[in-house]
Scaffold this motif. Sequence first.
Motif, PDB file in Angstrom:
ATOM      1  N   GLN A 223      12.551   1.032   2.272  1.00 42.93           N
ATOM      2  CA  GLN A 223      12.699   0.237   1.040  1.00 42.93           C
ATOM      3  C   GLN A 223      14.161  -0.039   0.698  1.00 42.93           C
ATOM      4  O   GLN A 223      14.489  -0.312  -0.456  1.00 42.93           O
ATOM      5  CB  GLN A 223      12.016   0.922  -0.150  1.00 42.93           C
ATOM      6  CG  GLN A 223      10.546   1.192   0.045  1.00 42.93           C
ATOM      7  CD  GLN A 223       9.887   1.850  -1.138  1.00 42.93           C
ATOM      8  OE1 GLN A 223      10.519   2.061  -2.180  1.00 42.93           O
ATOM      9  NE2 GLN A 223       8.615   2.196  -1.026  1.00 42.93           N
ATOM     10  N   ASN A 241      14.921  -1.214  -3.351  1.00 43.75           N
ATOM     11  CA  ASN A 241      14.052  -2.175  -4.036  1.00 43.75           C
ATOM     12  C   ASN A 241      13.605  -1.620  -5.392  1.00 43.75           C
ATOM     13  O   ASN A 241      12.966  -0.559  -5.445  1.00 43.75           O
ATOM     14  CB  ASN A 241      12.827  -2.469  -3.168  1.00 43.75           C
ATOM     15  CG  ASN A 241      12.051  -3.675  -3.652  1.00 43.75           C
ATOM     16  OD1 ASN A 241      12.049  -3.996  -4.841  1.00 43.75           O
ATOM     17  ND2 ASN A 241      11.395  -4.359  -2.736  1.00 43.75           N
ATOM     18  N   ASN A 243      11.267  -2.661  -7.215  1.00 43.98           N
ATOM     19  CA  ASN A 243       9.802  -2.716  -7.304  1.00 43.98           C
ATOM     20  C   ASN A 243       9.134  -1.558  -6.560  1.00 43.98           C
ATOM     21  O   ASN A 243       7.903  -1.478  -6.516  1.00 43.98           O
ATOM     22  CB  ASN A 243       9.282  -4.039  -6.734  1.00 43.98           C
ATOM     23  CG  ASN A 243       9.607  -5.215  -7.633  1.00 43.98           C
ATOM     24  OD1 ASN A 243       9.872  -5.042  -8.820  1.00 43.98           O
ATOM     25  ND2 ASN A 243       9.605  -6.410  -7.072  1.00 43.98           N
ATOM     26  N   LYS A 244       9.964  -0.696  -5.952  1.00 45.14           N
ATOM     27  CA  LYS A 244       9.456   0.470  -5.206  1.00 45.14           C
ATOM     28  C   LYS A 244       8.485   0.047  -4.115  1.00 45.14           C
ATOM     29  O   LYS A 244       7.427   0.647  -3.912  1.00 45.14           O
ATOM     30  CB  LYS A 244       8.810   1.482  -6.153  1.00 45.14           C
ATOM     31  CG  LYS A 244       9.784   2.056  -7.177  1.00 45.14           C
ATOM     32  CD  LYS A 244       9.112   3.071  -8.082  1.00 45.14           C
ATOM     33  CE  LYS A 244      10.126   3.626  -9.083  1.00 45.14           C
ATOM     34  NZ  LYS A 244       9.518   4.619 -10.000  1.00 45.14           N
ATOM     35  N   THR A 245       8.856  -1.009  -3.417  1.00 43.40           N
ATOM     36  CA  THR A 245       8.072  -1.493  -2.290  1.00 43.40           C
ATOM     37  C   THR A 245       9.030  -1.952  -1.203  1.00 43.40           C
ATOM     38  O   THR A 245      10.249  -1.955  -1.384  1.00 43.40           O
ATOM     39  CB  THR A 245       7.142  -2.637  -2.729  1.00 43.40           C
ATOM     40  OG1 THR A 245       6.279  -2.987  -1.645  1.00 43.40           O
ATOM     41  CG2 THR A 245       7.945  -3.872  -3.123  1.00 43.40           C
ATOM     42  N   VAL A 246       8.508  -2.374  -0.080  1.00 39.10           N
ATOM     43  CA  VAL A 246       9.329  -2.674   1.091  1.00 39.10           C
ATOM     44  C   VAL A 246       9.888  -4.091   1.003  1.00 39.10           C
ATOM     45  O   VAL A 246       9.168  -5.038   0.674  1.00 39.10           O
ATOM     46  CB  VAL A 246       8.486  -2.506   2.376  1.00 39.10           C
ATOM     47  CG1 VAL A 246       9.248  -2.976   3.601  1.00 39.10           C
ATOM     48  CG2 VAL A 246       8.075  -1.055   2.536  1.00 39.10           C
ATOM     49  N   THR A 248      10.828  -7.324   2.925  1.00 34.71           N
ATOM     50  CA  THR A 248      10.172  -7.844   4.127  1.00 34.71           C
ATOM     51  C   THR A 248      11.002  -8.868   4.892  1.00 34.71           C
ATOM     52  O   THR A 248      10.792  -9.061   6.084  1.00 34.71           O
ATOM     53  CB  THR A 248       8.828  -8.493   3.743  1.00 34.71           C
ATOM     54  OG1 THR A 248       9.055  -9.486   2.723  1.00 34.71           O
ATOM     55  CG2 THR A 248       7.857  -7.439   3.229  1.00 34.71           C
ATOM     56  N   ASP A 263      10.072  -9.503  -0.741  1.00 39.42           N
ATOM     57  CA  ASP A 263       9.408  -8.205  -0.620  1.00 39.42           C
ATOM     58  C   ASP A 263       7.893  -8.355  -0.556  1.00 39.42           C
ATOM     59  O   ASP A 263       7.352  -9.469  -0.583  1.00 39.42           O
ATOM     60  CB  ASP A 263       9.842  -7.264  -1.740  1.00 39.42           C
ATOM     61  CG  ASP A 263       9.202  -7.583  -3.093  1.00 39.42           C
ATOM     62  OD1 ASP A 263       8.433  -8.553  -3.172  1.00 39.42           O
ATOM     63  OD2 ASP A 263       9.469  -6.867  -4.065  1.00 39.42           O
ATOM     64  N   GLU A 264       7.194  -7.214  -0.483  1.00 39.24           N
ATOM     65  CA  GLU A 264       5.745  -7.197  -0.305  1.00 39.24           C
ATOM     66  C   GLU A 264       4.992  -7.696  -1.520  1.00 39.24           C
ATOM     67  O   GLU A 264       3.825  -8.105  -1.407  1.00 39.24           O
ATOM     68  CB  GLU A 264       5.283  -5.766   0.002  1.00 39.24           C
ATOM     69  CG  GLU A 264       5.575  -5.315   1.410  1.00 39.24           C
ATOM     70  CD  GLU A 264       4.970  -3.955   1.696  1.00 39.24           C
ATOM     71  OE1 GLU A 264       4.470  -3.763   2.811  1.00 39.24           O
ATOM     72  OE2 GLU A 264       4.987  -3.092   0.801  1.00 39.24           O
ATOM     73  N   CYS A 265       5.601  -7.650  -2.702  1.00 42.51           N
ATOM     74  CA  CYS A 265       4.919  -8.064  -3.932  1.00 42.51           C
ATOM     75  C   CYS A 265       5.004  -9.560  -4.180  1.00 42.51           C
ATOM     76  O   CYS A 265       4.475 -10.055  -5.178  1.00 42.51           O
ATOM     77  CB  CYS A 265       5.515  -7.313  -5.131  1.00 42.51           C
ATOM     78  SG  CYS A 265       5.223  -5.543  -5.083  1.00 42.51           S
ATOM     79  N   LYS A 288       1.939 -10.643   0.252  1.00 44.64           N
ATOM     80  CA  LYS A 288       3.111 -10.160   0.967  1.00 44.64           C
ATOM     81  C   LYS A 288       3.850 -11.310   1.635  1.00 44.64           C
ATOM     82  O   LYS A 288       3.267 -12.098   2.380  1.00 44.64           O
ATOM     83  CB  LYS A 288       2.692  -9.131   2.013  1.00 44.64           C
ATOM     84  CG  LYS A 288       3.821  -8.635   2.889  1.00 44.64           C
ATOM     85  CD  LYS A 288       3.303  -7.662   3.947  1.00 44.64           C
ATOM     86  CE  LYS A 288       4.407  -7.215   4.883  1.00 44.64           C
ATOM     87  NZ  LYS A 288       3.915  -6.273   5.918  1.00 44.64           N
TER      88      LYS A 288
END
Length: 800
Positions: A223, A241, A243-246, A248, A263-265, A288
């Motif tokens: 992340q 990140n 958003n605490k997500t990866v 991309t 990112d994934e969101c 994603k």
Amino acid sequence: MDFIPQREFFHPEVQSKMKRKRTSENVFISSYAYSPRDQFLFVGLTSGKICYWKKKNMEQKYLVDRGKDPELVELETPQHHKGDVKCLIYAKIEGLDILISGSADRTIKLWEPKNTKIDKARQLLMYPWFVPLQIVKDFTSINASLIDNSVWVQCFDIKEGENLGIFAGDSEGSMLIFRAPEDWRNDCVFELAKKTPSIHRIGIIQVLLVVQANFVFTISFDQQLKGFDATNGSEFFCIKNPNKTVYTSIFWDNQFQELYIADECGYIWVLNVYMEKPLIQKKIVDEKIKKIEIMEDTRSLLIHTDYGVRAYKVKRGQKSQDMLGHQGPILKIITLEPQKLEKITRERIPDDPKIITCSLDNTIRLWDAKEMALVTVMESPEYSEISCMTFLINCCLVATGHEDGAIRLWNMEINSSVTLKCDEKSKHQNSISCILGIYHNDSEFLVCGSYDGKVSIWEISEKRSTAQNSMLSSTIFPQLKTVIDNTKTPTAGKYDASEILCLSFYSDDQLDPSMGLMKSSTKNFASQHALQKEGYVLVGGNNKSVNIWNIRTYEFVGSLQEHSDSVTCMANDGKMLFTGSDDMTIGVWEMDNRFLVGRLEGHKDSKFINLIIFYIGIQDLLILSENGLLISCSYDKSIIVWKYQHKQIIERFEKTEELRCMDYLSSTKTLFVGTNQKSILTINIEKLLDPLIRQLDFRRLGEDGEFNLDEELELHGYQPGVNIQDLLSNGAEINNIEDMAKIERLLQELKMKDERDRDGDFDTRTEYLDEQEAKNDEDLRMLLQEQERILKQDKDRKFK
């Protein structure tokens, strides 16, 4: 900056969005590459196939231009990959077009056009297009001590020029550099030159090389986004990140020296690397994002997801980023524009536009409208959660209703608040569901509706003249005037439910209160105070009706009953009232006679999921005061713009989140929309505020049976970003006959404004504002008339 949808690219073998569960039979788009010179869009599939889109109509300059859909071509070759095509690069090396593909089958394939000596025009007709040039199969055969056989390459980037090389990231978080020999022009075979181990804790998703700035950027499954010096490999920044997500995908914009991040969101960031400052953070899609890219020729943003590739036009020059910071659903958005408030308060307001928001996270936030920056945060006590909010214009205070039935006034300047006090019998016994500030007959009222079925009316301020010809002064003194029981009406008992959900206000000019809702025909009065406006509080709720109460006598006047479900929101435009309901319709009412003119239908209805009913009621209504267009938003994730006179939808915005509330700023031409997913979306509505809207024929429909706003504006000569008034005021000349329509349009606007002013009531403006506004209008009128005269005398004169 904003992102306007342009074109979508979908492969017929790819599963639809509804079938999100991956299986061995499902096919998705796993990678893509874009060629700006040839206008080709290559995609790799999880089946190992590689396809590309090309222009079907050679008259189209760009692949994303309007016109015929691009043609989809498949690379028909027996040497397909035997696994997901993880990455694609299309590059020109020494005049040779090279397509490089990397796959989960642990191979890298280089493809070149067959028979490159044949001229370009004939080359397009060759079959197949590409043949393998080099295949790197087993990295252990290059250097077994540096490469682990259980580790594979996940991404790479190519460095062109004399020091030809490939920068790759592997599955353990290390960076690999492959170099070509010095005589690579004769024998171009890449060999492993360097490995930098564990720059990330786990696998690297993308390596991005920026040759001009000597940067290398990497993103990983940990992340984090990291930046390195390409020469010595030293790390100079690391961003995690929020958003605490990866993350991309990343892309470097050479023209503006900015880094785009996805990112994934479904969020897009635009980052100033030198300041380590995010310029924009905006959610674009509800899935994603796998890869992003800027098309320099069209300044378009390509976004790749599992289901397709989308193109968005990047529009700069305006702050339009999503406003993030709240940690709960957005309850209310209020925009404050000094020029509009001055006409109500009759005082000059030397301030910039501001935005006030509140959320279920129990905070109130004040934002600077120009910079979209947070100014201050105020938090309500934990025992008293915020449930609704309004703004008191005259005394410049924020008022909030709370879950425990309390009502609080907030001073945003000194960061303080006070709770309104009353006797126990008058207190609300349930949550305050809606709250409304009203400025009426030089007095300010605060009206509060509750789930207990009662409405409390507070007088907050009174304006009194301190001396003759002096500015008016106000005294703030909260006082409870009355509590109205909305359940005790002549129509009560028809429905059992009694919760209040929304409030609105309607005023009518009349001399005699006994005249009810009929407007007096008298226009001229000896005294400016002879005309009194009778005001009415409109109360909507889950009794499926709107009850009308006189704000002066507190008497029940009447009821509007045509909805089949709860009334959730209201808005008014002069004598017209609009009511939104859980029955997914908008009622249009003529208030002089309390008559239902019609219904607007366009939002999606409630839906069943696993035998559970999800209600998607209309949540908010908004009138654009510049032209009377109606805007509605709903939990169905859509925003609809209506020309209600024709019951016509003229624009629809589909979003990825449940929409809850909205407001707009005419100065920045921005619509702000609060969602149930704690974000505040921004939408550019420049075209909706253009005066040209008044000239369109909204009854003309396209081949699909729907009204196309963009096409109609284009037919009438609409040019985004062009403001004729500013142009003329700055002394510029408009000397081509094509601008004649714009000048005539503005003259017509001024004429209509004159007619409204003659019929209107000027008592709500100060003498200063009246003179200043009249002077501005007269200056513009003179400029326009002079330009009109010049154009009529010399129509063939060229544009300077």
